[in-house]
Motif scaffolding. Structure first.
Motif, mmCIF file in Angstrom:
data_model
loop_
_atom_site.group_PDB
_atom_site.id
_atom_site.type_symbol
_atom_site.label_atom_id
_atom_site.label_comp_id
_atom_site.label_asym_id
_atom_site.label_seq_id
_atom_site.Cartn_x
_atom_site.Cartn_y
_atom_site.Cartn_z
ATOM 1 N N SER A 30 28.213 25.782 37.252
ATOM 2 C CA SER A 30 28.356 25.422 38.663
ATOM 3 C C SER A 30 28.656 23.949 38.873
ATOM 4 O O SER A 30 29.044 23.543 39.973
ATOM 5 C CB SER A 30 27.098 25.805 39.439
ATOM 6 N N SER A 31 28.515 23.134 37.846
ATOM 7 C CA SER A 31 28.796 21.710 37.999
ATOM 8 C C SER A 31 30.239 21.361 37.638
ATOM 9 O O SER A 31 30.658 20.214 37.797
ATOM 10 C CB SER A 31 27.844 20.883 37.138
ATOM 11 N N TYR A 32 30.996 22.337 37.165
ATOM 12 C CA TYR A 32 32.365 22.104 36.743
ATOM 13 C C TYR A 32 33.352 22.538 37.818
ATOM 14 O O TYR A 32 33.219 23.614 38.404
ATOM 15 C CB TYR A 32 32.685 22.887 35.469
ATOM 16 N N ALA A 33 34.366 21.717 38.035
ATOM 17 C CA ALA A 33 35.541 22.200 38.732
ATOM 18 C C ALA A 33 36.314 23.098 37.764
ATOM 19 O O ALA A 33 36.258 22.904 36.550
ATOM 20 C CB ALA A 33 36.409 21.041 39.180
ATOM 21 N N MET A 34 37.002 24.083 38.306
ATOM 22 C CA MET A 34 37.711 25.055 37.474
ATOM 23 C C MET A 34 39.173 25.118 37.870
ATOM 24 O O MET A 34 39.519 24.963 39.054
ATOM 25 C CB MET A 34 37.079 26.439 37.621
ATOM 26 N N ILE A 51 39.697 24.796 41.841
ATOM 27 C CA ILE A 51 38.642 24.962 42.833
ATOM 28 C C ILE A 51 37.512 24.008 42.500
ATOM 29 O O ILE A 51 37.196 23.777 41.332
ATOM 30 C CB ILE A 51 38.166 26.436 42.849
ATOM 31 N N THR A 52 36.923 23.431 43.525
ATOM 32 C CA THR A 52 35.812 22.511 43.302
ATOM 33 C C THR A 52 34.569 23.258 42.843
ATOM 34 O O THR A 52 34.488 24.484 42.913
ATOM 35 C CB THR A 52 35.502 21.739 44.584
ATOM 36 N N TRP A 53 33.575 22.509 42.400
ATOM 37 C CA TRP A 53 32.365 23.119 41.855
ATOM 38 C C TRP A 53 31.676 24.028 42.864
ATOM 39 O O TRP A 53 31.102 25.050 42.502
ATOM 40 C CB TRP A 53 31.397 22.025 41.406
ATOM 41 N N SER A 54 31.754 23.673 44.132
ATOM 42 C CA SER A 54 31.080 24.451 45.166
ATOM 43 C C SER A 54 31.925 25.619 45.655
ATOM 44 O O SER A 54 31.409 26.523 46.320
ATOM 45 C CB SER A 54 30.752 23.558 46.346
ATOM 46 N N TYR A 94 48.319 32.846 31.048
ATOM 47 C CA TYR A 94 47.477 32.150 32.024
ATOM 48 C C TYR A 94 46.187 31.691 31.360
ATOM 49 O O TYR A 94 45.510 32.478 30.689
ATOM 50 C CB TYR A 94 47.178 33.064 33.202
ATOM 51 N N TYR A 95 45.870 30.426 31.581
ATOM 52 C CA TYR A 95 44.694 29.817 30.984
ATOM 53 C C TYR A 95 43.713 29.369 32.056
ATOM 54 O O TYR A 95 44.106 28.781 33.064
ATOM 55 C CB TYR A 95 45.081 28.598 30.153
ATOM 56 N N CYS A 96 42.471 29.588 31.776
ATOM 57 C CA CYS A 96 41.388 29.077 32.578
ATOM 58 C C CYS A 96 40.888 27.794 31.941
ATOM 59 O O CYS A 96 40.863 27.681 30.706
ATOM 60 C CB CYS A 96 40.289 30.141 32.611
ATOM 61 N N VAL A 103 35.688 17.206 41.549
ATOM 62 C CA VAL A 103 36.999 17.315 42.189
ATOM 63 C C VAL A 103 38.022 17.551 41.094
ATOM 64 O O VAL A 103 38.219 16.699 40.230
ATOM 65 C CB VAL A 103 37.360 16.061 42.994
ATOM 66 N N PRO A 104 38.673 18.700 41.063
ATOM 67 C CA PRO A 104 39.544 19.040 39.943
ATOM 68 C C PRO A 104 40.861 18.289 39.945
ATOM 69 O O PRO A 104 41.370 17.919 40.996
ATOM 70 C CB PRO A 104 39.787 20.533 40.154
ATOM 71 N N GLY A 105 41.384 18.068 38.757
ATOM 72 C CA GLY A 105 42.707 17.488 38.630
ATOM 73 C C GLY A 105 43.769 18.568 38.579
ATOM 74 O O GLY A 105 43.479 19.761 38.537
ATOM 75 N N THR A 106 45.023 18.135 38.543
ATOM 76 C CA THR A 106 46.143 19.070 38.454
ATOM 77 C C THR A 106 46.926 18.888 37.164
ATOM 78 O O THR A 106 47.972 19.517 36.981
ATOM 79 C CB THR A 106 47.083 18.908 39.660
ATOM 80 N N SER A 107 46.432 18.048 36.294
ATOM 81 C CA SER A 107 47.054 17.839 34.993
ATOM 82 C C SER A 107 46.196 18.485 33.918
ATOM 83 O O SER A 107 44.965 18.439 33.991
ATOM 84 C CB SER A 107 47.179 16.345 34.709
ATOM 85 N N SER A 108 46.848 19.073 32.926
ATOM 86 C CA SER A 108 46.085 19.721 31.860
ATOM 87 C C SER A 108 45.183 18.724 31.137
ATOM 88 O O SER A 108 44.103 19.097 30.665
ATOM 89 C CB SER A 108 47.030 20.410 30.876
#
Length: 124
Positions: A30-34, A51-54, A94-96, A103-108
């Motif tokens: 739950s603490s990770y952005a995915m 998606i953010t952690w919340s 597709y990779y998770c 706050v998630p990034g958009t770069s691998s």
């Protein structure tokens, strides 16, 4: 440490739908952005959604906006990608991925942990 396992890929006709799941192990999911990324043969790994952690905030690549929906269930340690109105150009592995930030990034390169990938093939 977070281990990620994707499922739900397959072969679908154009216009169809699939739902990908990514099950995570570890108490701190739950603490990770995915995020979800995809990679077609001979191409780079591209950002799809995050998606953010919340779960409060979501982000999408322009190519999937309005067709894909990301969500998460922190009680189940799972993130989902609902894919509707699929097109042949959505064909990819597709990779998770998990990003040790809220706050998630958009770069691998922003992501710390990756699943093994699941194949999505959309026939025309």
């Amino acid at each position: 440490q977070v281990q990620l396992v994707e499922s739900g890929g397959g072969l679908v006709q154009a216009g169809g739908s699939l739902r990908l799941s990514c099950a995570a192990s570890g108490r701190t999911f739950s603490s990770y952005a995915m995020g979800w990324f995809r990679q077609a043969p001979g191409k780079e790994r591209d950002f799809v959604s995050a998606i953010t952690w919340s779960g409060r905030f979501t982000y999408y690549a322009n190519s999937v906006k309005g067709r894909f929906t990301i969500s998460r269930d922190n009680a189940k340690n799972t993130v989902y990608l609902q894919m509707n109105s699929l097109k042949p150009e959505d064909t990819a592995v597709y990779y998770c991925a998990a990003d040790d930030t809220r706050v998630p990034g958009t770069s691998s390169g922003d992501y710390d942990y990756w699943g093994q990938g699941t194949q999505v093939t959309v026939s025309s």
